[in-house]
Motif scaffolding. Sequence first.
Motif, PDB file in Angstrom:
ATOM      1  N   TYR A 125       0.910  -1.162  -0.031  1.00 30.83           N
ATOM      2  CA  TYR A 125      -0.107  -0.031   0.099  1.00 30.83           C
ATOM      3  C   TYR A 125       0.992   1.205  -0.140  1.00 30.83           C
ATOM      4  O   TYR A 125       1.863   1.228   0.664  1.00 30.83           O
ATOM      5  N   VAL A 126       0.472   2.276  -0.683  1.00 30.72           N
ATOM      6  CA  VAL A 126       1.060   3.486  -0.622  1.00 30.72           C
ATOM      7  C   VAL A 126       0.310   4.324   0.046  1.00 30.72           C
ATOM      8  O   VAL A 126      -0.716   4.668  -0.088  1.00 30.72           O
ATOM      9  N   GLU A 127       1.062   5.602   0.865  1.00 30.72           N
ATOM     10  CA  GLU A 127       0.451   6.723   1.330  1.00 30.72           C
ATOM     11  C   GLU A 127      -0.061   7.691   0.224  1.00 30.72           C
ATOM     12  O   GLU A 127       0.591   8.050  -0.798  1.00 30.72           O
ATOM     13  N   VAL A 128      -1.398   8.236   0.251  1.00 32.59           N
ATOM     14  CA  VAL A 128      -1.946   9.012  -0.493  1.00 32.59           C
ATOM     15  C   VAL A 128      -2.434  10.316   0.107  1.00 32.59           C
ATOM     16  O   VAL A 128      -2.621  10.252   1.365  1.00 32.59           O
ATOM     17  N   ASP A 129      -2.751  11.333  -0.542  1.00 38.48           N
ATOM     18  CA  ASP A 129      -3.162  12.614   0.049  1.00 38.48           C
ATOM     19  C   ASP A 129      -4.613  12.803  -0.226  1.00 38.48           C
ATOM     20  O   ASP A 129      -5.043  13.629  -1.109  1.00 38.48           O
ATOM     21  N   ARG A 130      -5.482  12.032   0.549  1.00 31.35           N
ATOM     22  CA  ARG A 130      -6.989  12.288   0.151  1.00 31.35           C
ATOM     23  C   ARG A 130      -7.494  11.715   1.698  1.00 31.35           C
ATOM     24  O   ARG A 130      -7.122  11.261   2.460  1.00 31.35           O
ATOM     25  N   LYS A 131      -8.948  12.308   1.527  1.00 28.06           N
ATOM     26  CA  LYS A 131      -9.601  11.710   3.030  1.00 28.06           C
ATOM     27  C   LYS A 131      -9.618  10.084   2.983  1.00 28.06           C
ATOM     28  O   LYS A 131     -10.116   9.702   2.031  1.00 28.06           O
ATOM     29  N   ALA A 132      -9.719   9.859   4.318  1.00 28.19           N
ATOM     30  CA  ALA A 132     -10.229   8.276   4.162  1.00 28.19           C
ATOM     31  C   ALA A 132     -11.603   8.107   4.168  1.00 28.19           C
ATOM     32  O   ALA A 132     -12.553   8.712   4.496  1.00 28.19           O
TER      33      ALA A 132
END
Length: 99
Positions: A21-28
């Motif tokens: 999994y990669v870290e992304v910049d969005r609301k969960a």
Amino acid sequence: MSEVKTHLITDESIGGVLREYVEVDRKAKVGDYVIDKNDVRKVLRQSEIGVTLGDAYYGLRHGCYRTLESTEIVQIIGTRYRLVDRKAEIGEKVIIVET
């Protein structure tokens, strides 16, 4: 160029194989995994103003967590493989999952 942070999480939908999994910049959203103080946690509930991760609540605007998004990369016994959705050719490795 910024470094992409990856995390390994067991994916039960493909037989318990470790998926990257990669870290992304969005609301969960409900069902997403997030990084909360270096712990991987699953979002159980959400509202317009935040999310619940187990026993903790976080407002969306505070940026207290990073959302994780699955990739097509899995790891089996330390070797990385890319998942593809097509008929296997002779000599290729496959993951068999009962439905």
